[in-house]
Each structure stands twice: as structure tokens, then as C-alpha cells.
Motif scaffolding. Sequence first.
Motif, PDB file in Angstrom:
ATOM      1  N   ARG A  70       0.908  -1.218   0.066  1.00 57.17           N
ATOM      2  CA  ARG A  70       0.103   0.171  -0.142  1.00 57.17           C
ATOM      3  C   ARG A  70       0.804   1.376   0.003  1.00 57.17           C
ATOM      4  NH1 ARG A  70      -4.511   2.057   4.197  1.00 57.17           N
ATOM      5  NH2 ARG A  70      -5.436   3.768   2.702  1.00 57.17           N
ATOM      6  N   ASN A  71       0.703   2.125  -0.888  1.00 56.46           N
ATOM      7  CA  ASN A  71       1.341   3.358  -1.205  1.00 56.46           C
ATOM      8  C   ASN A  71       1.046   4.353  -0.245  1.00 56.46           C
ATOM      9  OD1 ASN A  71       2.736   2.216  -3.198  1.00 56.46           O
ATOM     10  ND2 ASN A  71       1.348   3.134  -4.767  1.00 56.46           N
ATOM     11  N   GLY A  72       1.858   5.370   0.342  1.00 57.78           N
ATOM     12  CA  GLY A  72       1.445   6.497   1.024  1.00 57.78           C
ATOM     13  C   GLY A  72       0.939   7.652  -0.002  1.00 57.78           C
ATOM     14  N   ALA A  73       0.915   8.763   0.693  1.00 60.68           N
ATOM     15  CA  ALA A  73       0.761   9.899  -0.142  1.00 60.68           C
ATOM     16  C   ALA A  73       1.598  10.725  -0.910  1.00 60.68           C
ATOM     17  CB  ALA A  73       0.361  11.108   0.913  1.00 60.68           C
ATOM     18  N   THR A  74       2.899  10.238  -0.795  1.00 59.12           N
ATOM     19  CA  THR A  74       4.027  10.604  -1.798  1.00 59.12           C
ATOM     20  C   THR A  74       4.566   9.647  -2.629  1.00 59.12           C
ATOM     21  OG1 THR A  74       4.649  12.133   0.139  1.00 59.12           O
ATOM     22  CG2 THR A  74       6.350  11.588  -1.739  1.00 59.12           C
ATOM     23  N   ALA A 130       9.681   8.312  -1.202  1.00 60.20           N
ATOM     24  CA  ALA A 130       8.381   7.579  -1.619  1.00 60.20           C
ATOM     25  C   ALA A 130       7.798   7.108  -0.189  1.00 60.20           C
ATOM     26  CB  ALA A 130       8.476   6.610  -2.502  1.00 60.20           C
ATOM     27  N   THR A 131       6.623   7.249  -0.010  1.00 60.50           N
ATOM     28  CA  THR A 131       5.809   6.571   1.397  1.00 60.50           C
ATOM     29  C   THR A 131       5.209   5.394   1.142  1.00 60.50           C
ATOM     30  OG1 THR A 131       4.172   8.118   1.001  1.00 60.50           O
ATOM     31  CG2 THR A 131       5.899   8.989   2.125  1.00 60.50           C
ATOM     32  N   PHE A 132       4.987   4.622   2.205  1.00 59.41           N
ATOM     33  CA  PHE A 132       4.336   3.280   2.134  1.00 59.41           C
ATOM     34  C   PHE A 132       3.877   3.034   3.442  1.00 59.41           C
ATOM     35  CE2 PHE A 132       8.083   3.021  -0.706  1.00 59.41           C
ATOM     36  CZ  PHE A 132       7.639   2.399  -1.819  1.00 59.41           C
ATOM     37  N   TYR A 133       2.648   2.339   3.338  1.00 62.84           N
ATOM     38  CA  TYR A 133       2.114   2.031   4.687  1.00 62.84           C
ATOM     39  C   TYR A 133       3.021   0.848   5.374  1.00 62.84           C
ATOM     40  CZ  TYR A 133      -2.101   4.748   4.484  1.00 62.84           C
ATOM     41  OH  TYR A 133      -2.882   5.987   4.497  1.00 62.84           O
TER      42      TYR A 133
END
Lengths: 191, 181
Positions: A70-74, A130-133
Motif C-alpha cells: 500500500r502506497n502512502g501519499a508521496t 516515497a511513502t508506504f504504509y
Amino acid sequence: MEWPRQPYIGYPVTVSAISDEGEASSMSAAGFSEMRANVSSAAAWPAANKAYYIPVYVTGHVAISSMMWRNGATINGNVDVGIYSRDGTRLVSSGSVAHSGVSVIQSTALSITLTPELYFLALASSSATATFYRFTYGATLGPMLTQSVGLRASSSSFNLPASAVTAGWSGTAAGLGDYFPFLAATGRTLI
Amino acid sequence: MPQVAEIQPLIISSVSRCALGMVQSWTLGSNASSVTQSANNISIMVPFDLTSHMRISHVWWVNGGTCSGTVDVGLYSLDMTLLCSLGSTTAAGTTAVQCTALGTPYLLTPGYYYMAISVSSSTQTFYKLPALQIGVAGWKMLGCGQVASNHPLATGVTLATFVESGTARVPYFGFASEDIS
């Protein structure tokens, strides 16, 4: 009192970092309720080109057709996901795919049939922004907990290396940090 | 008849599902924290079951904020025969997992066992599981026990009733088939 389970003929829907296949699932049974409290948080990948390896016990034969996270916002850079044997040999990987989709589950196709054994699900990102859950347990407990359930990490590992051993994977708390990626493999169409 | 293979575990700990893990999830009310043993030289015994073979090469525990004295980790059969142990090892590295190789790896066969941890110092701290909401009865009913004056771990000891009071709780520790550091 059933762990590790004896293999049986079956077809798991998913093999994930936190489902029944992972030693990590025992973390939620250890009073480490941060796992639940912070399940929905996203954060930047700890370092560019870093790879994480999450141990999972596959107890039935399962044909894997994709992996997801799952991707984050960035959104930034590229991602590579794969599956390794217990001795650190890469069995399959997606290759570099663009990080894509704000705050959504992203998946990519790959193909392998797993037989009962211990494997490592792997995720690497080329970008440190890059952000990730991911799961987080706090700066003190987090590194120790991830280490104690067998997570490993390696640097300079994008694309995912053919041998995680050669890439220098280790389970040191300093290398792991307080970061437990949420990653899964499946043979179904789930998203 | 289908052939099935064993899966050698990577890690088994006091909170693995084959030990105390599954039951704890129903009964714990807080998080692990850094606390001392209730007394020096006491060993805490945690039962577990193993359904496959496991070549044990390393043992580990989680030090708390104070390291003092020596620690020992080992495995017992249900009749309290010491099967393997690390031997007295200096506790080092506060707030960290300390993983150490056994002198000789031990091949554990499927069955029921106790994992044990002892410490020479009453000021050494470990990350320990919180008290059960149902109290000490929970640990006892899960099969935990303790042995006084059992450091370093010795064979042929007598298992005594687990006592939970304040710092007398179950440490987070275990063993592994590979180095986890």
C-alpha cells in the motif's frame, strides 16, 4: 499450540507479512499493541535502494500471481518486489515498476508456485521520499521487535539482488529501524 | 498418500503461537516493558511444542535499560533434563536484542519442551510481557514455571510454581535456526 504448523495440502488466499504465515503475527499476541494502533500509518522508505525481507511460513502449495503493498501519499521512484528462499536466493521478482497511485494498494504481476517452506517476501524502493504504509512500534521497541521475528534488510539492493546474502542482508536493529513494510503475495484477484 | 515436508522454523520465542502467543492475545492488557527478574539466579520456564525438527544454532533475549551480570538460555525436556544451553554469558547492549551462538548447534525433534532463561543479577533488566489481566493464574494455566538457584542452567532441577508479582513476569526470549543479528 500449533506453531509451526505442519504442511497440508491447501491453497492460501494470500501470504502476507502479518497473516497466519508469518512469525510476525505473534507480535500482536505479545502485548505489543502498537501494531494495531499504528497499522494505518505511512512513512517514507528508510533509505533509497534499501530492501526489506519478511519471513513467512507457507504451509500449502500456492500459485502466486502477484504481490501487493500500500502506497502512502508521496509517490516517487520505482519499486521492486519478490520472493526469496530461506537461504537468501531470489526465486522471483517483479523487476522495477513505477511507484504509482496515492494511498492505494498497488500490485504487480509475477509468477511462482510455492511449496511448503519458509520464504522471505521482499520489497525495495529506489526512493527515500516515497511513502508506504507500514507497521511501527516506536523507536525503542520497533527495531528490537522486527529483529526478533526475523526481518532482514540490505542496502544498495535495487533492483532486488539475485542473492540477498551477497547483498549483505542482516537483521540488525540499526539496519531495520522502526519500519515493518506491509506486503503480501496472492494467487487471486483481490484488488 | 501425499508427501508433506517439514518446515524448519526460523525463530521460536516465548510469544510464538506454539508457546504463549495465542493465548496472550486474549488476555494481555498492556505492552512489554523493561523490568528486572524477581530474584537473581532464578530461571523462568516457558512451555512450547515443536511439530518439526529444528537445528538450533542461536539463542536470544531482549535486554532492557540495564545490563548486569550473566544470562543463560537453554532448553529442557519435560522431565527437566537440560538438553542444551548457552552457558553463562555476559549481558551486553542495553535496549537491544542479544543473539548468541550455541557452542554446538542442537537438533531438536518434534515434541513438548520448556525454554528457560536465567540471570545472575537482580538488577539486569529484560523486556518482559505484561501481567495478564487474569493474573498469575494465566501463566500457571499455560504451563509456565520457575526454578530457584538455577544459574547457570543445570540439569535435573525441580520445577516450581510460577510466581507473578511485580517484576516476576515472562521475558521475551527465544532461539533460532540462524543468526538473527
